[in-house]
Design an enzyme around this catalytic site. Structure first.
Site, PDB file in Angstrom:
ATOM      1  N   HIS A 288      -3.569   4.462   2.644  1.00 28.88           N
ATOM      2  CA  HIS A 288      -3.726   3.147   3.260  1.00 28.88           C
ATOM      3  C   HIS A 288      -2.453   2.312   3.145  1.00 28.88           C
ATOM      4  O   HIS A 288      -1.690   2.420   2.193  1.00 28.88           O
ATOM      5  CB  HIS A 288      -4.950   2.394   2.746  1.00 28.88           C
ATOM      6  CG  HIS A 288      -5.105   2.346   1.253  1.00 28.88           C
ATOM      7  ND1 HIS A 288      -5.624   3.390   0.523  1.00 28.88           N
ATOM      8  CD2 HIS A 288      -4.824   1.381   0.360  1.00 28.88           C
ATOM      9  CE1 HIS A 288      -5.656   3.058  -0.751  1.00 28.88           C
ATOM     10  NE2 HIS A 288      -5.149   1.846  -0.882  1.00 28.88           N
TER      11      HIS A 288
ATOM     12  N   GLY B  68       0.841  -1.185   0.000  1.00 26.58           N
ATOM     13  CA  GLY B  68       0.000   0.000   0.000  1.00 26.58           C
ATOM     14  C   GLY B  68       0.884   1.246   0.000  1.00 26.58           C
ATOM     15  O   GLY B  68       1.613   1.494  -0.943  1.00 26.58           O
ATOM     16  N   PHE B  69       0.772   2.040   1.053  1.00 21.64           N
ATOM     17  CA  PHE B  69       1.538   3.289   1.182  1.00 21.64           C
ATOM     18  C   PHE B  69       1.174   4.237   0.036  1.00 21.64           C
ATOM     19  O   PHE B  69       2.032   4.737  -0.681  1.00 21.64           O
ATOM     20  CB  PHE B  69       3.057   3.028   1.221  1.00 21.64           C
ATOM     21  CG  PHE B  69       3.485   2.178   2.392  1.00 21.64           C
ATOM     22  CD1 PHE B  69       3.738   2.761   3.631  1.00 21.64           C
ATOM     23  CD2 PHE B  69       3.601   0.810   2.260  1.00 21.64           C
ATOM     24  CE1 PHE B  69       4.104   1.975   4.721  1.00 21.64           C
ATOM     25  CE2 PHE B  69       3.963   0.016   3.336  1.00 21.64           C
ATOM     26  CZ  PHE B  69       4.219   0.601   4.569  1.00 21.64           C
ATOM     27  N   HIS B  70      -0.117   4.421  -0.145  1.00 19.83           N
ATOM     28  CA  HIS B  70      -0.590   5.371  -1.144  1.00 19.83           C
ATOM     29  C   HIS B  70      -2.042   5.735  -0.818  1.00 19.83           C
ATOM     30  O   HIS B  70      -2.683   5.095   0.023  1.00 19.83           O
ATOM     31  CB  HIS B  70      -0.481   4.770  -2.562  1.00 19.83           C
ATOM     32  CG  HIS B  70      -1.245   3.502  -2.745  1.00 19.83           C
ATOM     33  ND1 HIS B  70      -0.653   2.272  -2.907  1.00 19.83           N
ATOM     34  CD2 HIS B  70      -2.585   3.262  -2.771  1.00 19.83           C
ATOM     35  CE1 HIS B  70      -1.578   1.350  -3.024  1.00 19.83           C
ATOM     36  NE2 HIS B  70      -2.760   1.917  -2.936  1.00 19.83           N
ATOM     37  N   ALA B  71      -2.522   6.748  -1.518  1.00 23.31           N
ATOM     38  CA  ALA B  71      -3.956   7.083  -1.506  1.00 23.31           C
ATOM     39  C   ALA B  71      -4.391   7.134  -2.961  1.00 23.31           C
ATOM     40  O   ALA B  71      -3.559   7.245  -3.869  1.00 23.31           O
ATOM     41  CB  ALA B  71      -4.185   8.432  -0.834  1.00 23.31           C
TER      42      ALA B  71
END
Ligand code: T46
Length: 134
Positions: A96, A47-50
């Site tokens: 997230h 993840g580590f993005h929106a």
């Protein structure tokens, strides 16, 4: 206010199996345009993005994993998914992360749009700038 919004899916099987159905605008609050699946994630967090526009529902069909949700002001860092009966809504403009995948984890994700890399915000600093001006 909490960022955690879940959907409960009923087991539709009459016998000894488990059968879960995911339907557009019925138990999924958008039209599903893409389905993908994450498995064998090992010990890697993901993840580590929106997403700017994309809405998604994540369902852990087998095993377990932990989600972190962050809208730039509230952070929920201990959301456990461990049942096909529970879907987690991933709204647009929510950072997230996914952690602690169990070995057997099979994570199903239902998405409101086709894949589009330009919809991702992969820098947390950029996410905060956009979120704070929303
Ligand atoms: C998300 C979380 C929950 C595609 O080509 N098509 C696709 O439909 C997807 C989902 C990914 N990809 C490519 C893009 C990357 O080259 O697959 C590679 C891995 O994707 P990513 O690093 O974005 O994977 P995750 O697990 O960090 O994130 C995924 C989804 O990409 C994302 O939208 O919200 O799961």
């Amino acid at each position: 206010m909490s960022l955690i919004e879940t959907i409960t899916f009923s087991n539709l099987d009459n016998g000894s199996a488990n059968l879960f159905a995911f339907e557009n605008h019925k138990n999924i609050p958008f039209e599903i345009k893409r389905v993908y699946c994450i498995m064998d994630a090992g010990s890697n967090s993901r993840g580590f993005h929106a997403h700017k526009m994309l809405k998604q529902v994540a369902v852990c069909l087998k095993g377990s994993c932990r989600f972190v949700l962050d809208d730039g002001s509230i952070k929920e860092d201990n959301i456990s998914l461990n049942s096909p009966a529970k879907g987690l809504l991933l709204h647009e403009m929510v950072w997230h992360e996914m952690h602690d995948f169990s070995k057997e984890c099979v994570l199903l994700v239902l998405a409101s749009e086709k894949y589009d890399e330009s919809d991702y915000i992969r820098s947390y600093d950029e996410f905060l700038k956009v979120a704070q001006h929303a």
